[in-house]
Design a protein around this motif. Sequence first.
Motif, PDB file in Angstrom:
ATOM      1  N   ALA A   6       0.842  -1.214   0.000  1.00 17.82           N
ATOM      2  CA  ALA A   6       0.000   0.000   0.000  1.00 17.82           C
ATOM      3  C   ALA A   6       0.867   1.249   0.000  1.00 17.82           C
ATOM      4  O   ALA A   6       0.467   2.285  -0.541  1.00 17.82           O
ATOM      5  CB  ALA A   6      -0.930   0.006   1.209  1.00 17.82           C
ATOM      6  N   ALA A   7       2.050   1.173   0.595  1.00 21.17           N
ATOM      7  CA  ALA A   7       2.968   2.315   0.558  1.00 21.17           C
ATOM      8  C   ALA A   7       3.772   2.332  -0.737  1.00 21.17           C
ATOM      9  O   ALA A   7       4.090   3.400  -1.267  1.00 21.17           O
ATOM     10  CB  ALA A   7       3.904   2.265   1.758  1.00 21.17           C
ATOM     11  N   LEU A   8       4.084   1.145  -1.257  1.00 23.74           N
ATOM     12  CA  LEU A   8       4.870   1.101  -2.503  1.00 23.74           C
ATOM     13  C   LEU A   8       4.076   1.669  -3.681  1.00 23.74           C
ATOM     14  O   LEU A   8       4.634   2.291  -4.585  1.00 23.74           O
ATOM     15  CB  LEU A   8       5.274  -0.346  -2.821  1.00 23.74           C
ATOM     16  N   LEU A   9       2.752   1.439  -3.663  1.00 24.82           N
ATOM     17  CA  LEU A   9       1.929   1.768  -4.837  1.00 24.82           C
ATOM     18  C   LEU A   9       2.050   3.239  -5.275  1.00 24.82           C
ATOM     19  O   LEU A   9       2.293   3.505  -6.463  1.00 24.82           O
ATOM     20  CB  LEU A   9       0.477   1.386  -4.572  1.00 24.82           C
ATOM     21  N   PRO A  10       1.896   4.230  -4.364  1.00 28.26           N
ATOM     22  CA  PRO A  10       2.021   5.627  -4.815  1.00 28.26           C
ATOM     23  C   PRO A  10       3.414   5.921  -5.372  1.00 28.26           C
ATOM     24  O   PRO A  10       3.534   6.695  -6.327  1.00 28.26           O
ATOM     25  CB  PRO A  10       1.760   6.447  -3.540  1.00 28.26           C
ATOM     26  N   ALA A  11       4.450   5.301  -4.810  1.00 29.76           N
ATOM     27  CA  ALA A  11       5.809   5.538  -5.331  1.00 29.76           C
ATOM     28  C   ALA A  11       5.959   4.895  -6.706  1.00 29.76           C
ATOM     29  O   ALA A  11       6.522   5.498  -7.633  1.00 29.76           O
ATOM     30  CB  ALA A  11       6.846   4.976  -4.362  1.00 29.76           C
ATOM     31  N   LEU A  12       5.424   3.694  -6.877  1.00 30.44           N
ATOM     32  CA  LEU A  12       5.515   3.015  -8.181  1.00 30.44           C
ATOM     33  C   LEU A  12       4.768   3.810  -9.245  1.00 30.44           C
ATOM     34  O   LEU A  12       5.179   3.854 -10.412  1.00 30.44           O
ATOM     35  CB  LEU A  12       4.928   1.603  -8.069  1.00 30.44           C
ATOM     36  N   ALA A  13       3.666   4.436  -8.827  1.00 27.14           N
ATOM     37  CA  ALA A  13       2.860   5.188  -9.789  1.00 27.14           C
ATOM     38  C   ALA A  13       3.585   6.450 -10.280  1.00 27.14           C
ATOM     39  O   ALA A  13       3.179   7.057 -11.265  1.00 27.14           O
ATOM     40  CB  ALA A  13       1.517   5.552  -9.165  1.00 27.14           C
ATOM     41  N   MET A  14       4.653   6.849  -9.584  1.00 24.54           N
ATOM     42  CA  MET A  14       5.422   8.025 -10.026  1.00 24.54           C
ATOM     43  C   MET A  14       6.429   7.658 -11.113  1.00 24.54           C
ATOM     44  O   MET A  14       7.100   8.542 -11.657  1.00 24.54           O
ATOM     45  CB  MET A  14       6.194   8.610  -8.835  1.00 24.54           C
ATOM     46  N   VAL A  15       6.568   6.372 -11.387  1.00 23.15           N
ATOM     47  CA  VAL A  15       7.573   5.905 -12.343  1.00 23.15           C
ATOM     48  C   VAL A  15       6.863   5.566 -13.652  1.00 23.15           C
ATOM     49  O   VAL A  15       5.808   4.914 -13.645  1.00 23.15           O
ATOM     50  CB  VAL A  15       8.284   4.643 -11.792  1.00 23.15           C
ATOM     51  N   GLU A  16       7.470   5.983 -14.765  1.00 21.24           N
ATOM     52  CA  GLU A  16       6.867   5.670 -16.065  1.00 21.24           C
ATOM     53  C   GLU A  16       7.001   4.180 -16.363  1.00 21.24           C
ATOM     54  O   GLU A  16       8.084   3.608 -16.242  1.00 21.24           O
ATOM     55  CB  GLU A  16       7.558   6.490 -17.156  1.00 21.24           C
ATOM     56  N   GLY A  17       5.903   3.555 -16.721  1.00 20.74           N
ATOM     57  CA  GLY A  17       5.899   2.109 -16.962  1.00 20.74           C
ATOM     58  C   GLY A  17       6.037   1.762 -18.418  1.00 20.74           C
ATOM     59  O   GLY A  17       6.254   2.649 -19.237  1.00 20.74           O
ATOM     60  N   PRO A  18       5.861   0.493 -18.780  1.00 18.77           N
ATOM     61  CA  PRO A  18       5.592  -0.607 -17.857  1.00 18.77           C
ATOM     62  C   PRO A  18       6.806  -0.915 -16.969  1.00 18.77           C
ATOM     63  O   PRO A  18       7.925  -0.613 -17.332  1.00 18.77           O
ATOM     64  CB  PRO A  18       5.292  -1.779 -18.811  1.00 18.77           C
ATOM     65  N   LEU A  19       6.518  -1.526 -15.817  1.00 20.31           N
ATOM     66  CA  LEU A  19       7.551  -1.703 -14.795  1.00 20.31           C
ATOM     67  C   LEU A  19       8.052  -3.138 -14.738  1.00 20.31           C
ATOM     68  O   LEU A  19       7.261  -4.092 -14.844  1.00 20.31           O
ATOM     69  CB  LEU A  19       6.993  -1.338 -13.413  1.00 20.31           C
TER      70      LEU A  19
ATOM     71  N   ALA B 258       9.327 -14.522   0.158  1.00 19.24           N
ATOM     72  CA  ALA B 258       8.563 -15.374  -0.767  1.00 19.24           C
ATOM     73  C   ALA B 258       8.065 -14.585  -1.972  1.00 19.24           C
ATOM     74  O   ALA B 258       7.321 -15.121  -2.794  1.00 19.24           O
ATOM     75  CB  ALA B 258       7.389 -16.004  -0.039  1.00 19.24           C
ATOM     76  N   GLY B 259       8.397 -13.307  -2.043  1.00 23.50           N
ATOM     77  CA  GLY B 259       8.030 -12.509  -3.220  1.00 23.50           C
ATOM     78  C   GLY B 259       6.649 -11.876  -3.139  1.00 23.50           C
ATOM     79  O   GLY B 259       6.144 -11.387  -4.151  1.00 23.50           O
ATOM     80  N   LEU B 260       6.038 -11.813  -1.965  1.00 22.32           N
ATOM     81  CA  LEU B 260       4.652 -11.334  -1.895  1.00 22.32           C
ATOM     82  C   LEU B 260       4.526  -9.830  -2.133  1.00 22.32           C
ATOM     83  O   LEU B 260       3.417  -9.349  -2.404  1.00 22.32           O
ATOM     84  CB  LEU B 260       4.014 -11.715  -0.555  1.00 22.32           C
ATOM     85  N   CYS B 261       5.625  -9.087  -2.059  1.00 18.35           N
ATOM     86  CA  CYS B 261       5.561  -7.650  -2.366  1.00 18.35           C
ATOM     87  C   CYS B 261       5.834  -7.381  -3.845  1.00 18.35           C
ATOM     88  O   CYS B 261       5.955  -6.228  -4.254  1.00 18.35           O
ATOM     89  CB  CYS B 261       6.535  -6.860  -1.488  1.00 18.35           C
ATOM     90  N   LEU B 262       5.912  -8.454  -4.648  1.00 18.67           N
ATOM     91  CA  LEU B 262       6.113  -8.292  -6.095  1.00 18.67           C
ATOM     92  C   LEU B 262       4.785  -8.219  -6.858  1.00 18.67           C
ATOM     93  O   LEU B 262       4.782  -8.203  -8.084  1.00 18.67           O
ATOM     94  CB  LEU B 262       6.950  -9.463  -6.640  1.00 18.67           C
ATOM     95  N   TYR B 263       3.676  -8.183  -6.134  1.00 12.65           N
ATOM     96  CA  TYR B 263       2.359  -8.207  -6.794  1.00 12.65           C
ATOM     97  C   TYR B 263       1.505  -6.978  -6.448  1.00 12.65           C
ATOM     98  O   TYR B 263       0.295  -7.106  -6.246  1.00 12.65           O
ATOM     99  CB  TYR B 263       1.607  -9.493  -6.405  1.00 12.65           C
ATOM    100  N   PRO B 264       2.114  -5.768  -6.383  1.00 14.35           N
ATOM    101  CA  PRO B 264       1.320  -4.606  -5.947  1.00 14.35           C
ATOM    102  C   PRO B 264       0.152  -4.307  -6.886  1.00 14.35           C
ATOM    103  O   PRO B 264      -0.828  -3.700  -6.468  1.00 14.35           O
ATOM    104  CB  PRO B 264       2.342  -3.456  -5.962  1.00 14.35           C
TER     105      PRO B 264
END
Length: 320
Positions: free
Chosen positions: A103-116, A125-131
């Motif tokens: 939930a905190a990563l999402l606004p920061a990821l949205a500031m980056v031009e995609g696709p990511l 286990a990689g669970l933060c790789l599915y924002p």
Amino acid sequence: MDDDARDRIAEGYRAFSRETAVEAPAYSALAAAVAGDREVLAFLAGLPAERSTPPLVLAVLRFLGGIPADGAELRDRVLADGHRLRQTLLTRTIQTNEPARCAALLPALAMVEGPLALVEVGTSAGLCLYPDRYGYEYDGRAVGPPGPVLIRCTTSGAVPVPAAPPEVVARIGVDLDPLDVTDPGDVAWLRCLVWPGPVEVERLQRLEAAAAVAAADPPTLLTGDLLEQLPAALALVPDGATPVVLHTAVLPYLDADHRAAFVDRVRGLPVCWIAQEGAGMVPGTGEPYPGGWGPHLVLSLDGRPLARTAPHGGRIDWLG
Ligand SMILES: C[S@@+](CC[C@H](N)C(=O)[O-])C[C@H]1O[C@@H](n2cnc3c(N)ncnc32)[C@H](O)[C@@H]1O
């Protein structure tokens, strides 16, 4: 017995007992009991220091036979089952994987031009790789696909909550010991890392649901040290995608030199860099707390602090 080692361990357990009084009262009581038990302290003093810490010892006890009812049961189990306990303490490590940190990563990821292309170091286990696959409610406002994973988050300040999650085209994780969400033993260990307390049930439900999301479309996981494996991980980024190196709750596990070498390496790469770490773990994000952990994590983008966030998710305080 080495009295210095015993006293040092006892002090660590007393501090942990104070820290967990509200969040995990059962652990708080057990840690206080350990701090006053010479036999248990003698067992712990025979372990490497990093293997005798309260979160690891209590999680391993739980993994092997449930949470001890009280200090007496804990002592009995240490005395009766010391060999198995020791072996497990020497092989398992703290790998708490908390998808609510997305939930905190999402606004920061949205500031980056995609696709990511996400490259997460210290991925567990990689669970933060599915924002992009989780559903969110920011102060009640829904974002992302509805589904079994719903992450609620309260905010303050001008959090740039995106209307929709960014497009993610690659999920690459690096860990010293990646956990496998299709392995029942690894999932049991992940469950034991969730502290018993008021939010335990909610966290376990989220963990199970996120593990199912990951199992349905597994990430690419590389085994090894984050610094050594970073080139191999970045080599997997597909053409046309923006590489985002990210990490949450990882840098306190590195010593200062290792951490500095990692930060220098990432800064020199043509990537976006998102961190959610204890204050000061990324230079310029505040004064470090002892041991690297404090009451909040700091979200940063390319080394610039953006927000304070609750350690296990659920709150973002955007910085002015
Ligand atoms: C507390 S967990 C955090 C997992 C995940 N980032 C999250 O926030 O849910 C820290 C992870 O970092 C990994 N780790 C620690 N030191 C590492 C290193 N030098 N290289 C790669 N991974 C490391 C651990 O194995 C563990 O899985």
